[in-house]
Design a protein around this motif. Structure first.
Motif, PDB file in Angstrom:
ATOM      1  N   ASP A  53       0.834  -1.209   0.000  1.00 16.43           N
ATOM      2  CA  ASP A  53       0.000   0.000   0.000  1.00 16.43           C
ATOM      3  C   ASP A  53       0.866   1.256   0.000  1.00 16.43           C
ATOM      4  OD1 ASP A  53      -2.296  -1.475   0.011  1.00 16.43           O
ATOM      5  OD2 ASP A  53      -2.670  -1.290   2.166  1.00 16.43           O
ATOM      6  N   GLY A  54       0.603   2.130  -0.963  1.00 16.24           N
ATOM      7  CA  GLY A  54       1.256   3.432  -1.006  1.00 16.24           C
ATOM      8  C   GLY A  54       2.588   3.474  -1.716  1.00 16.24           C
ATOM      9  N   PHE A  55       3.151   2.304  -2.097  1.00 16.73           N
ATOM     10  CA  PHE A  55       4.493   2.356  -2.678  1.00 16.73           C
ATOM     11  C   PHE A  55       4.498   3.028  -4.043  1.00 16.73           C
ATOM     12  CE2 PHE A  55       8.136   0.809  -5.077  1.00 16.73           C
ATOM     13  CZ  PHE A  55       9.165   1.074  -4.181  1.00 16.73           C
ATOM     14  N   LEU A  56       3.587   2.638  -4.922  1.00 15.02           N
ATOM     15  CA  LEU A  56       3.554   3.263  -6.243  1.00 15.02           C
ATOM     16  C   LEU A  56       3.174   4.736  -6.140  1.00 15.02           C
ATOM     17  CD1 LEU A  56       1.991   0.408  -8.400  1.00 15.02           C
ATOM     18  CD2 LEU A  56       4.344   1.240  -8.451  1.00 15.02           C
ATOM     19  N   ASP A  57       2.366   5.093  -5.151  1.00 18.74           N
ATOM     20  CA  ASP A  57       2.073   6.516  -4.909  1.00 18.74           C
ATOM     21  C   ASP A  57       3.351   7.250  -4.516  1.00 18.74           C
ATOM     22  OD1 ASP A  57      -0.613   6.172  -5.471  1.00 18.74           O
ATOM     23  OD2 ASP A  57      -1.166   5.853  -3.374  1.00 18.74           O
ATOM     24  N   HIS A  58       4.194   6.597  -3.717  1.00 12.46           N
ATOM     25  CA  HIS A  58       5.483   7.187  -3.349  1.00 12.46           C
ATOM     26  C   HIS A  58       6.330   7.435  -4.599  1.00 12.46           C
ATOM     27  CE1 HIS A  58       9.713   7.289  -2.107  1.00 12.46           C
ATOM     28  NE2 HIS A  58       9.896   6.221  -2.870  1.00 12.46           N
ATOM     29  N   VAL A  59       6.372   6.465  -5.510  1.00  7.44           N
ATOM     30  CA  VAL A  59       7.149   6.631  -6.734  1.00  7.44           C
ATOM     31  C   VAL A  59       6.626   7.818  -7.537  1.00  7.44           C
ATOM     32  CG1 VAL A  59       7.790   5.579  -8.941  1.00  7.44           C
ATOM     33  CG2 VAL A  59       7.800   4.196  -6.858  1.00  7.44           C
ATOM     34  N   ALA A  60       5.291   7.901  -7.666  1.00  9.79           N
ATOM     35  CA  ALA A  60       4.693   8.990  -8.441  1.00  9.79           C
ATOM     36  C   ALA A  60       4.975  10.346  -7.802  1.00  9.79           C
ATOM     37  CB  ALA A  60       3.194   8.755  -8.582  1.00  9.79           C
ATOM     38  N   ARG A  61       4.802  10.445  -6.476  1.00 16.36           N
ATOM     39  CA  ARG A  61       5.024  11.719  -5.786  1.00 16.36           C
ATOM     40  C   ARG A  61       6.488  12.126  -5.839  1.00 16.36           C
ATOM     41  NH1 ARG A  61       1.990   9.328  -1.767  1.00 16.36           N
ATOM     42  NH2 ARG A  61       3.891   9.082  -0.524  1.00 16.36           N
ATOM     43  N   THR A  62       7.371  11.183  -5.548  1.00 17.33           N
ATOM     44  CA  THR A  62       8.795  11.493  -5.560  1.00 17.33           C
ATOM     45  C   THR A  62       9.244  11.878  -6.960  1.00 17.33           C
ATOM     46  OG1 THR A  62       9.094   9.860  -3.783  1.00 17.33           O
ATOM     47  CG2 THR A  62      11.079  10.631  -4.914  1.00 17.33           C
ATOM     48  N   GLY A  63       8.723  11.168  -7.962  1.00 19.91           N
ATOM     49  CA  GLY A  63       9.070  11.481  -9.338  1.00 19.91           C
ATOM     50  C   GLY A  63       8.573  12.846  -9.769  1.00 19.91           C
ATOM     51  N   GLU A  64       7.380  13.206  -9.333  1.00 19.57           N
ATOM     52  CA  GLU A  64       6.854  14.529  -9.691  1.00 19.57           C
ATOM     53  C   GLU A  64       7.703  15.634  -9.077  1.00 19.57           C
ATOM     54  OE1 GLU A  64       2.633  17.043  -9.498  1.00 19.57           O
ATOM     55  OE2 GLU A  64       2.776  15.045  -8.612  1.00 19.57           O
ATOM     56  N   ALA A  65       8.096  15.450  -7.808  1.00 16.51           N
ATOM     57  CA  ALA A  65       8.945  16.449  -7.151  1.00 16.51           C
ATOM     58  C   ALA A  65      10.321  16.510  -7.821  1.00 16.51           C
ATOM     59  CB  ALA A  65       9.102  16.114  -5.673  1.00 16.51           C
ATOM     60  N   LEU A  66      10.847  15.355  -8.215  1.00 13.87           N
ATOM     61  CA  LEU A  66      12.134  15.337  -8.910  1.00 13.87           C
ATOM     62  C   LEU A  66      12.022  16.082 -10.240  1.00 13.87           C
ATOM     63  CD1 LEU A  66      15.061  14.380  -9.274  1.00 13.87           C
ATOM     64  CD2 LEU A  66      14.167  12.211 -10.152  1.00 13.87           C
ATOM     65  N   GLY A  67      10.939  15.862 -10.970  1.00 15.89           N
ATOM     66  CA  GLY A  67      10.737  16.551 -12.238  1.00 15.89           C
ATOM     67  C   GLY A  67      10.674  18.058 -12.068  1.00 15.89           C
ATOM     68  N   GLU A  68       9.979  18.517 -11.020  1.00 11.34           N
ATOM     69  CA  GLU A  68       9.903  19.960 -10.756  1.00 11.34           C
ATOM     70  C   GLU A  68      11.291  20.526 -10.462  1.00 11.34           C
ATOM     71  OE1 GLU A  68       7.137  20.302  -7.568  1.00 11.34           O
ATOM     72  OE2 GLU A  68       5.374  19.859  -8.826  1.00 11.34           O
ATOM     73  N   ALA A  69      12.070  19.784  -9.680  1.00 11.54           N
ATOM     74  CA  ALA A  69      13.425  20.251  -9.344  1.00 11.54           C
ATOM     75  C   ALA A  69      14.322  20.273 -10.577  1.00 11.54           C
ATOM     76  CB  ALA A  69      14.020  19.347  -8.265  1.00 11.54           C
ATOM     77  N   LEU A 129      18.411   9.869 -15.603  1.00 11.12           N
ATOM     78  CA  LEU A 129      18.339   9.725 -14.149  1.00 11.12           C
ATOM     79  C   LEU A 129      17.317   8.636 -13.838  1.00 11.12           C
ATOM     80  CD1 LEU A 129      18.191  13.550 -13.382  1.00 11.12           C
ATOM     81  CD2 LEU A 129      20.204  12.091 -13.268  1.00 11.12           C
ATOM     82  N   LEU A 130      17.813   7.520 -13.288  1.00  8.71           N
ATOM     83  CA  LEU A 130      16.982   6.341 -13.042  1.00  8.71           C
ATOM     84  C   LEU A 130      17.246   5.827 -11.626  1.00  8.71           C
ATOM     85  CD1 LEU A 130      17.976   4.592 -16.397  1.00  8.71           C
ATOM     86  CD2 LEU A 130      15.774   5.723 -15.974  1.00  8.71           C
ATOM     87  N   PRO A 131      16.890   6.578 -10.607  1.00  7.04           N
ATOM     88  CA  PRO A 131      17.218   6.144  -9.242  1.00  7.04           C
ATOM     89  C   PRO A 131      16.421   4.908  -8.842  1.00  7.04           C
ATOM     90  CG  PRO A 131      15.727   8.023  -9.190  1.00  7.04           C
ATOM     91  CD  PRO A 131      16.129   7.844 -10.625  1.00  7.04           C
ATOM     92  N   PRO A 132      16.866   4.195  -7.810  1.00  6.38           N
ATOM     93  CA  PRO A 132      16.055   3.105  -7.282  1.00  6.38           C
ATOM     94  C   PRO A 132      14.669   3.616  -6.878  1.00  6.38           C
ATOM     95  CG  PRO A 132      18.241   3.088  -6.306  1.00  6.38           C
ATOM     96  CD  PRO A 132      18.124   4.373  -7.070  1.00  6.38           C
ATOM     97  N   LEU A 133      13.682   2.754  -6.926  1.00  6.12           N
ATOM     98  CA  LEU A 133      12.322   3.191  -6.614  1.00  6.12           C
ATOM     99  C   LEU A 133      12.145   3.535  -5.138  1.00  6.12           C
ATOM    100  CD1 LEU A 133      10.239   0.648  -8.746  1.00  6.12           C
ATOM    101  CD2 LEU A 133      11.308   2.809  -9.440  1.00  6.12           C
ATOM    102  N   ILE A 134      13.087   3.119  -4.315  1.00  2.53           N
ATOM    103  CA  ILE A 134      12.998   3.400  -2.880  1.00  2.53           C
ATOM    104  C   ILE A 134      13.684   4.726  -2.526  1.00  2.53           C
ATOM    105  CG2 ILE A 134      12.693   1.025  -2.110  1.00  2.53           C
ATOM    106  CD1 ILE A 134      16.141   2.628  -2.088  1.00  2.53           C
ATOM    107  N   VAL A 135      14.140   5.465  -3.531  1.00  2.00           N
ATOM    108  CA  VAL A 135      14.840   6.717  -3.290  1.00  2.00           C
ATOM    109  C   VAL A 135      13.940   7.683  -2.513  1.00  2.00           C
ATOM    110  CG1 VAL A 135      14.118   7.924  -5.405  1.00  2.00           C
ATOM    111  CG2 VAL A 135      16.360   8.418  -4.405  1.00  2.00           C
ATOM    112  N   THR A 136      14.548   8.470  -1.639  1.00  2.00           N
ATOM    113  CA  THR A 136      13.785   9.422  -0.834  1.00  2.00           C
ATOM    114  C   THR A 136      13.780  10.809  -1.476  1.00  2.00           C
ATOM    115  OG1 THR A 136      15.703  10.126   0.469  1.00  2.00           O
ATOM    116  CG2 THR A 136      14.480   8.183   1.248  1.00  2.00           C
ATOM    117  N   ALA A 137      12.848  11.642  -1.022  1.00  4.13           N
ATOM    118  CA  ALA A 137      12.792  13.023  -1.505  1.00  4.13           C
ATOM    119  C   ALA A 137      14.080  13.764  -1.158  1.00  4.13           C
ATOM    120  CB  ALA A 137      11.583  13.738  -0.909  1.00  4.13           C
ATOM    121  N   GLU A 138      14.641  13.477   0.016  1.00  2.08           N
ATOM    122  CA  GLU A 138      15.885  14.121   0.424  1.00  2.08           C
ATOM    123  C   GLU A 138      17.028  13.728  -0.497  1.00  2.08           C
ATOM    124  OE1 GLU A 138      18.737  16.327   1.988  1.00  2.08           O
ATOM    125  OE2 GLU A 138      16.593  16.504   2.474  1.00  2.08           O
ATOM    126  N   GLU A 139      17.084  12.463  -0.891  1.00  6.22           N
ATOM    127  CA  GLU A 139      18.133  12.014  -1.812  1.00  6.22           C
ATOM    128  C   GLU A 139      17.971  12.640  -3.193  1.00  6.22           C
ATOM    129  OE1 GLU A 139      19.171   7.632   0.120  1.00  6.22           O
ATOM    130  OE2 GLU A 139      17.381   7.897  -1.136  1.00  6.22           O
TER     131      GLU A 139
END
Length: 403
Positions: free
Chosen positions: A293-309, A363-373
């Motif tokens: 639960d929530g893992f793919l949402d994490h990927v989507a959210r983290t990816g969206e923030a990475l794209g903005e950055a 840029l292809l980070p592991p899916l477990i990458v954090t927003a801080e990373e």
């Protein structure tokens, strides 16, 4: 004198002793943030405890038995993939190229079963990458990959990516199916247009073609969906999967609907290593994490923030970067400077990346990458860009003084 390792790769002079999460470490203790992930393979990063345990436990019991016998681990993994996809059946193999080879066989065999053995040709797209076997370099169509290997394997016709008019014009009575990537990775992270993807399903239904999607790089959560085609609302007939499916253990798979899968009876295809207990134990461990639960949402959210950055990075350093494009945790920075130069400078900052076509830094980070990373990676990219800008300014001043 030739090296013991055949010189088919241009290797960077780095060797890693161990990894943890999204980081890799050399023997002398240098830390690198891994935004290459083994070219989108290390989906759970390095040293993930549940993946490590699953592999170690299975290795202690039985690693390989061959497909002459039932393999419960493969049955479980296939059941789970079917339950969470369009597919009705799964074939396990060892790699993405092998999955694509098998997928082409399935397309042809399905058409033969329909009473159309003359339908053997596959329409592919310019800019594709489907693997390095003789057939798959022909499906890819890149002259650089074909050079020196004789007459290309017949059966593949190429059209421009995202051009439905050209694709329709390429259909002949011998056309069996269409094969393409929802996002072209090797060419520089180029996404299929939504209208193009929708049109693919429509044209396949209209002409009786098989829609085959190469999800070797885009599948298994990379884009924020389990499979990239899901975001388009398009249902394929068959897809290929590999790279992140087992978190670094060599594995591939072909997922097919009932008609396509049923075309492949006993003896029509095979594999020695594919789907063995060890590979499928790894695959099940990866799926445990991705389907939580929530893992793919994490990927989507983290990816969206990475794209903005990354888009902000392009704005801040327009002489180094031209644009950012991507989805989920699959991004490309198109560079104005030579991408090899940018990659080398970024590596000096401690960030590992992968180059791609069209002068793109992938840029292809592991899916477990954090927003801080992700923020840390963007800071490294920014420092590298500033250093390159300073070098360009110094060079320009030198040229002006010599004028």
């Amino acid at each position: 004198m030739i090296s013991a390792l055949m010189p088919t790769f241009k290797r960077v002079d780095l060797a890693f002793e161990h990894g943890q999460g999204a980081c890799l470490y050399t023997a002398d203790g240098r830390r690198f943030l891994d935004f290459g992930a083994g070219i989108a393979v290390s989906s759970l990063g390095h040293g993930h405890p549940s993946l490590v345990k699953a592999i170690a436990d299975q290795a202690a019991r039985v690693m390989h038995v061959s497909n002459l016998y039932r393999i419960p681990q493969a049955e479980t993994l296939a059941d789970r993939l079917v339950a969470h996809s369009f597919a009705d059946s799964v074939f396990f193999c060892n790699s993405g190229a092998e999955a694509n080879e098998g997928m082409v066989k399935m397309i042809r065999k399905t058409q033969s079963g329909r009473g159309h053995p003359e339908r053997t040709r596959i329409i592919c797209c310019d800019g594709a990458f489907h693997g390095r076997t003789l057939a798959m370099i022909a499906a890819t169509g890149n002259p650089a990959y074909l050079e020196g290997f004789g007459t290309p394997v017949d059966g593949f016709d190429h059209v421009p990516f995202n051009n439905m008019n050209a694709l329709r014009a390429a259909i002949t009575p011998q056309t069996a199916g269409i094969m393409l990537e929802p996002i072209q990775g090797e060419t520089g992270i180029k996404q299929a247009d939504p209208q193009f993807m929708t049109g693919l399903r429509q044209v396949c239904d209209e002409f009786g073609l098989i829609l085959a999607l190469d999800e070797v790089q885009t599948g298994m959560g990379r884009t924020g969906n389990l499979f990239a085609h899901e975001a388009y609302g398009v249902t394929p007939d068959v897809i290929s999967v590999a790279k992140g499916i087992a978190g670094g253990f060599p594995m591939g798979a072909i997922l097919a609907n009932e008609e396509v899968a049923s075309s492949m009876g006993a003896g029509s295809h095979g594999t020695t290593f594919g789907g063995n207990p060890l590979a499928c134990a790894a695959g099940n461990a990866v799926l445990d994490v991705i389907l939580a639960d929530g893992f793919l949402d994490h990927v989507a959210r983290t990816g969206e923030a990475l794209g903005e950055a990354l888009n902000a990075l392009v704005q801040a350093h327009p002489t180094v970067f031209e644009l950012a494009r991507g989805k989920g945790l699959m991004w490309g920075l198109k560079c104005r400077l030579p991408v090899a130069l940018v990659q080398a400078r970024v590596m000096e900052e401690g960030l590992l990346t992968v180059t791609a076509g069209e002068n793109v830094l992938r840029l292809l980070p592991p899916l477990i990458v954090t927003a801080e990373e992700c923020r840390e990676a963007c800071a490294m990219l920014s420092r590298a860009a500033r250093a390159l800008e300073a070098e360009m300014e110094t060079k320009n001043k030198t040229l002006e003084s010599q004028a």
